[in-house]
Design an enzyme around this catalytic site. Structure first.
Site, PDB file in Angstrom:
ATOM      1  N   ASP A   1     -14.422  52.514  37.943  1.00  0.00           N
ATOM      2  CA  ASP A   1     -15.319  51.703  37.111  1.00  0.00           C
ATOM      3  C   ASP A   1     -16.690  51.596  37.774  1.00  0.00           C
ATOM      4  O   ASP A   1     -17.627  51.030  37.195  1.00  0.00           O
ATOM      5  CB  ASP A   1     -14.716  50.327  36.783  1.00  0.00           C
ATOM      6  CG  ASP A   1     -14.502  49.466  38.011  1.00  0.00           C
ATOM      7  OD1 ASP A   1     -14.668  49.964  39.141  1.00  0.00           O
ATOM      8  OD2 ASP A   1     -14.155  48.280  37.848  1.00  0.00           O
TER       9      ASP A   1
ATOM     10  N   GLU B   1     -10.826  48.714  50.797  1.00  0.00           N
ATOM     11  CA  GLU B   1     -12.289  48.838  50.731  1.00  0.00           C
ATOM     12  C   GLU B   1     -12.967  47.817  51.651  1.00  0.00           C
ATOM     13  O   GLU B   1     -12.702  46.610  51.572  1.00  0.00           O
ATOM     14  CB  GLU B   1     -12.774  48.655  49.278  1.00  0.00           C
ATOM     15  CG  GLU B   1     -14.302  48.753  49.175  1.00  0.00           C
ATOM     16  CD  GLU B   1     -14.837  49.005  47.780  1.00  0.00           C
ATOM     17  OE1 GLU B   1     -14.044  49.231  46.845  1.00  0.00           O
ATOM     18  OE2 GLU B   1     -16.070  48.990  47.629  1.00  0.00           O
TER      19      GLU B   1
HETATM   20  O1  KIV Z   1     -14.675  52.257  41.123  1.00  0.00           O
HETATM   21  C1  KIV Z   1     -14.616  52.945  42.150  1.00  0.00           C
HETATM   22  O2  KIV Z   1     -15.275  53.984  42.309  1.00  0.00           O
HETATM   23  C2  KIV Z   1     -13.729  52.487  43.203  1.00  0.00           C
HETATM   24  C3  KIV Z   1     -13.782  53.214  44.516  1.00  0.00           C
HETATM   25  C4  KIV Z   1     -15.008  52.879  45.237  1.00  0.00           C
HETATM   26  C5  KIV Z   1     -12.555  53.005  45.314  1.00  0.00           C
HETATM   27  O3  KIV Z   1     -13.004  51.558  43.012  1.00  0.00           O
END
Ligand code: KIV
Length: 275
Positions: A44, A182
């Site tokens: 997202d 993260e």
């Molecule tokens: O939305 C995204 O790209 C993510 C990654 C950074 C893990 O959740």
């Protein structure tokens, strides 16, 4: 060969690092897939890097399905994980299963990802029971940006670190096949990785995770000003693109583009009849 959740499991067991990148469109997904990455996340994050929002909160199910469809058409071998957008699973277990099902049925991804620990375990369990693999996501979970008061490193105090370890164990127990860590300290990520049996995929969580993921625009230097500490620029594609766009403008104005080799021929006898 197509990567699956079993490939990820085997890679953790054999200590073969899992590689993941984000993608949001057909042609980039094809390039990433052909490079040999294990997994592609249609994150997202597309709200920020593709649509220009300040955070991920405005991304809708329709946005996600649109982009997941494009990526799954381009990715032949990578496991494609579709991100569940804000409010598509927090509201109820029913909504979570229904919306995970839509991402798989309409987008054709092979797994879904959602953010959160213990609070979303009922959702993870129910989606897994519906035969849809779930990747969990803990630590800095961008959909909680307002609750966190900004994009900040998580798990630094004793309580916060214990909580992250607990969340990792909870999502594993609920049935997640992998978990994104993260923006947490690398030493904490190492302990989490050792303490659970599912693969950890790190972003800003150090090199001891079972795998890594980056947003492709970040690692290619395509996404302006702010560069998070954990991002390494593997190329300066943004600069190359700007150079190419400027070259095109200059050559068009100077009439050196299009040149003869870019033009289609016609017989002179046809042209003569037009005057
Ligand atoms: O939305 C995204 O790209 C993510 C990654 C950074 C893990 O959740």
């Amino acid at each position: 060969m197509k990567n699956t959740v079993s490939t990820f499991k085997m890679q953790k067991e054999s200590k073969d690092k899992i590689t993941m990148l984000t993608a949001y469109d057909y042609s980039t997904a094809k390039l990433i897939d052909e490079a040999g990455v294990n997994g592609i996340l249609v994150g997202d994050s597309l709200g920020m890097v593709m649509l220009g929002y300040e955070d991920t909160l405005s991304v809708t199910m329709e946005d996600m399905i649109h982009h997941i469809k494009a990526v799954t058409r381009g990715a032949k071998n990578a496991l494609v994980v579709g991100d569940m957008p804000f409010m598509s699973y927090q509201t109820s277990v029913y909504d979570a299963v229904k919306n995970a099902g839509r991402l798989v049925q309409e987008g054709h991804c092979q797994a879904v990802k959602l953010e959160g620990g213990e609070s979303v375990c009922p959702q993870i369990k129910a989606i897994v029971e519906a035969s849809i693999p779930v990747m969990a996501h803990i630590g800095l979970t961008p959909q909680s940006v307002n609750a966190f008061g900004g994009f900040k490193v998580q798990g630094k105090s004793e309580d916060a670190a214990k909580r992250i370890l607990q969340e990792a164990k909870a999502v594993e127990k609920a049935g997640a096949f992998a978990v994104v860590l993260e923006c947490i300290p690398d030493k904490l990520a190492k302990i989490v990785t050792e303490e659970i049996n599912i693969p950890t995929i790190g972003i800003g969580a150090g090199s001891d995770c079972d795998g890594q993921i980056l947003v492709y625009q970040d690692m290619l230097g395509m996404f302006g000003g702010f560069k998070p500490k954990f991002v390494k620029r593997f190329a300066n594609v943004g600069e190359e693109m700007t150079k190419a766009f400027k070259g095109y403008i200059e050559e068009t104005k100077a009439k050196t583009f299009p040149a003869k080799e870019h033009c289609f021929k016609i017989d002179d006898s046809v042209i003569e009849k037009l005057y």
